[in-house]
Enzyme design. Structure first.
Site, PDB file in Angstrom:
ATOM      1  N   GLU A 186      27.462  16.002 -12.340  1.00 11.01           N
ATOM      2  CA  GLU A 186      26.687  16.900 -11.419  1.00 11.01           C
ATOM      3  C   GLU A 186      26.382  16.750 -10.271  1.00 11.01           C
ATOM      4  O   GLU A 186      25.688  17.446  -9.710  1.00 11.01           O
ATOM      5  CB  GLU A 186      25.237  17.193 -12.378  1.00 11.01           C
ATOM      6  CG  GLU A 186      25.293  18.071 -13.774  1.00 11.01           C
ATOM      7  CD  GLU A 186      26.417  17.330 -14.599  1.00 11.01           C
ATOM      8  OE1 GLU A 186      27.357  18.183 -15.181  1.00 11.01           O
ATOM      9  OE2 GLU A 186      26.056  16.348 -15.251  1.00 11.01           O
ATOM     10  N   ASN A 215      32.533  16.985 -17.813  1.00 10.70           N
ATOM     11  CA  ASN A 215      32.864  18.221 -17.228  1.00 10.70           C
ATOM     12  C   ASN A 215      33.367  17.922 -15.998  1.00 10.70           C
ATOM     13  O   ASN A 215      33.059  17.084 -15.373  1.00 10.70           O
ATOM     14  CB  ASN A 215      31.529  19.102 -17.279  1.00 10.70           C
ATOM     15  CG  ASN A 215      30.462  18.426 -16.261  1.00 10.70           C
ATOM     16  OD1 ASN A 215      29.867  17.554 -16.954  1.00 10.70           O
ATOM     17  ND2 ASN A 215      30.291  18.742 -15.100  1.00 10.70           N
ATOM     18  N   ASP A 244      30.340  23.674 -19.262  1.00 11.68           N
ATOM     19  CA  ASP A 244      29.857  22.389 -19.315  1.00 11.68           C
ATOM     20  C   ASP A 244      30.212  21.459 -20.632  1.00 11.68           C
ATOM     21  O   ASP A 244      29.408  20.762 -21.191  1.00 11.68           O
ATOM     22  CB  ASP A 244      28.336  22.077 -18.989  1.00 11.68           C
ATOM     23  CG  ASP A 244      27.959  20.633 -18.873  1.00 11.68           C
ATOM     24  OD1 ASP A 244      28.540  19.973 -18.031  1.00 11.68           O
ATOM     25  OD2 ASP A 244      26.732  20.462 -19.344  1.00 11.68           O
TER      26      ASP A 244
END
Length: 626
Positions: free
Chosen positions: A226, A310, A352
């Protein structure tokens, strides 16, 4: 698992759909139970016959000492305890043996380890390690190690300051710190033997996973997808801490350690430098794919298996292509790191769906042959069977409610995405199931060779999601999406499913009000243990799912139950209470339950948790009266 970045106003979706009617066969020994959240199980199918059961690999031997030296219990990742003193007939007599408080109020995901007369406890940040003397009254602390990681690492961690524990081997304890260090301790004294830095928090890199020890290598993966971190897995020499090899999840073949030994099963995984060519220019440099989850190991094949996270950013329109080698499973030679095969479960991942969940190494009959497989309850909501020698997908069946994918084609290995769930810029896509945490997140399942079933603690969450432009700034969130999550069909948010990997179907299922974020533990006493986010530690019958015992903890649990034989020769069961992580951020992070976008929309599904649990950090250990 995620922290909010942009805040896109998203209206809540339509009411959850009605639960589909289920036709089920009834075992004559167990009548079906009435469905109620947190009650006994709903019977869905017969137990498999002994001749039609999955089995652990032939090479897997159980330690007769009753030690517990790794978070998944064994190299095959089965989380099965061969101890049977506590069984389905007497588990209702379990009593609290002792507790240990570490004074921390964040998410406690790690389980303790036990070797001989010593228990080893690893905490969330600041990642302290305690050794407790089980041979003495009141289990005093033998030693206490404080690594003192950089304080700034707390601000970089996307999903609470968690740690998933240590691994023991050769008289040493190996664990990771949030600020990107791997440390080896002398298990007898707590003395630091070596310390190797693998991550830079200024880049957004952290480490939360539990290392694996195999063939003299300590295997460690990074977190930070992220933050636009380029994921990597590193093998350290267990004796010295020196880097033996490092494999990236994106980039040119030489960085990913792809060479002549790489023989993937599917044509879409074949080609030169796909880790570059399946991205927009330079997108792979901030492409994620962090292997922050579990690693399994086959000593016969000298191979390790692990999933990649991801791709970055979440906004899929900014990264056209399959985005190799993210959201898939690697098989590598543990000695050299050379990639043997790769299977991508979410090409061009839209939601995700990190593929970091555990891989259980099983041998099972499939189309008339015994196949060596990876059994994987994946984030996509599909239970995958993958040939662990070749990377061929043998089967993929939904174990959770899935509408984001229509099916997975074993011929091509690729999922068929649902056209109505595809995200588009400037539009909110509604009722996507499963939500970003997947059908199941990191919390590991367990397998019992006595029943042939895999026990999956998982989720029933859906979401509305919109995309927005993401800009990369080193060390800051790199998302470009916003979501609101909520309970899936039926209104419950958690499920424990007993899955038959040979018949490829659920045998029984327990519905829980809150998401199941704890691991599961199966034992030779035909008991399955798991915990709930509102603080119940439960034991159910491994054959029927019938609730046999439960104990209220002082906090919700997202930890991993384990079992060991104590110095007195008796069996014990332990679990940490301490709600937190992505799912419990509203409590551990003291977030506003009135903000539905907080924790990237997870708070919208968990706003009632503040009334059902409080923060904590206490280890509970149970035993039979003796």
């Amino acid at each position: 698992m995620r922290a909010p970045h942009t805040r896109l106003a998203i209206a809540l979706g339509a009411a959850a759909t009605l639960v589909a009617a289920i036709a089920f066969a009834i075992d004559i020994r167990h009548q079906p139970e009435t469905i109620r959240f947190g009650g006994d199980a709903t019977r869905l199918a017969l137990l498999p016959y002994a001749s039609a059961r999955a089995l652990p690999p032939r090479w897997l031997t159980r330690d007769p000492s009753g030690h517990w030296t790794a978070q998944l219990g064994d190299p095959a990742g089965t989380r099965f305890s061969p101890l049977g003193e506590i069984n389905s007939r007497n588990v209702g007599l379990l009593k609290l043996a002792f507790t240990f408080d570490d004074g921390l109020k964040r998410g406690h995901e790690a389980g303790p380890l036990v070797v001989g007369g010593t228990m080893y406890v690893t905490t969330p940040y600041p990642n302290d390690v305690y050794a407790l003397d089980l041979t003495r009254p009141n289990h005093p602390i033998k030693w206490h190690y404080q690594p003192r990681p950089e304080q700034a690492s707390q601000g970089v961690a996307c999903c609470d300051v968690v740690n998933r524990g240590a691994v023991y081997g050769g008289g040493r304890l190996f664990f990771n710190t949030l600020d990107g260090n791997t440390i080896a301790l002398d298990a007898a004294t707590g003395r630091e033997v070596w310390k190797t830095k693998l991550g830079e928090i200024n880049h957004g890199e952290t480490i939360t996973m539990a290392p694996l020890l195999a063939e003299g290598r300590v295997l460690v993966g990074t977190s930070g997808g992220e933050m636009g971190v380029r994921g990597s897995l590193t093998a350290l020499d267990a004796a010295s801490g020196a880097v033996v090899w490092k494999a990236y999840s994106t980039g040119p073949d030489k960085d990913v350690l792809i060479g002549p030994e790489f023989k993937p099963f599917y044509p879409t995984e074949k080609g030169k430098d796909l880790g570059v060519k399946t991205w927009n220019p330079d997108g792979w440099r901030t492409g994620g794919g962090n292997p922050w989850g579990w690693i399994s190991y086959d000593p016969e094949l000298h191979m390790i298996y692990y999933g990649t996270g991801n791709p970055g950013p979440w906004n899929s329109t900014q990264r056209p292509g399959d985005n190799k080698w993210t959201a898939g499973v690697f098989a590598r030679d543990v000695r050299t790191g050379a990639a043997r095969w790769f299977y991508q479960s979410s090409p061009h991942d839209l939601f995700d769906y990190d593929d970091v969940n555990e891989s259980l190494l099983l041998d099972l009959p499939f189309q008339g042959k015994i196949r060596k497989v990876l059994a994987r309850p994946a984030r996509t909501g599909f239970f995958q069977l993958i040939d662990r020698q070749t990377g061929q997908l043998l089967a993929a069946d939904p174990y959770a409610h899935v509408n984001s994918m229509v099916k997975v084609d074993p011929t091509t290995g690729r999922p068929q995405m649902a056209p109505t769930k595809l995200p588009h810029p400037g539009r909110v896509t509604r009722f996507i199931c499963p939500a970003a945490p997947g059908g199941k997140d990191w919390n590991p399942s367990s397998f019992s060779p006595r029943t042939g079933l895999v026990y999956i603690p998982h989720l029933n969450l859906c979401m509305d999601e919109g995309e927005a432009e993401a800009n990369y700034i080193e060390g800051t969130p790199y998302l470009g999406a916003d979501a609101r999550m909520y309970a899936g069909p039926g209104g419950h948010r958690g499920v424990l499913t007993a899955w038959d990997p040979v018949a490829r179907r659920p045998v029984w299922r327990i519905r829980e009000d809150l998401p199941l974020w704890s691991g599961a533990l199966a034992t030779a006493g035909d008991v399955v243990f798991y915990g709930t986010m509102d603080g119940w530690f439960k034991a159910v019958d491994a054959l029927s799912g019938k609730l046999l015992w439960q104990h209220r903890l002082n906090s919700g649990t997202i930890g991993m139950p384990m079992s060991y034989r104590g110095p007195d020769g008796h069996q014990y069961v332990a679990i940490f209470a301490g709600v937190g992580g992505w799912s419990g951020a509203v409590v551990a992070g003291a977030l506003d339950p009135g903000d539905p976008t907080s924790a990237l929309g997870f708070v919208n599904a968990m706003k009632d948790l503040v009334r059902k649990s409080k923060a904590g950090g206490r280890l509970y250990v149970f035993a039979l009266p003796h």
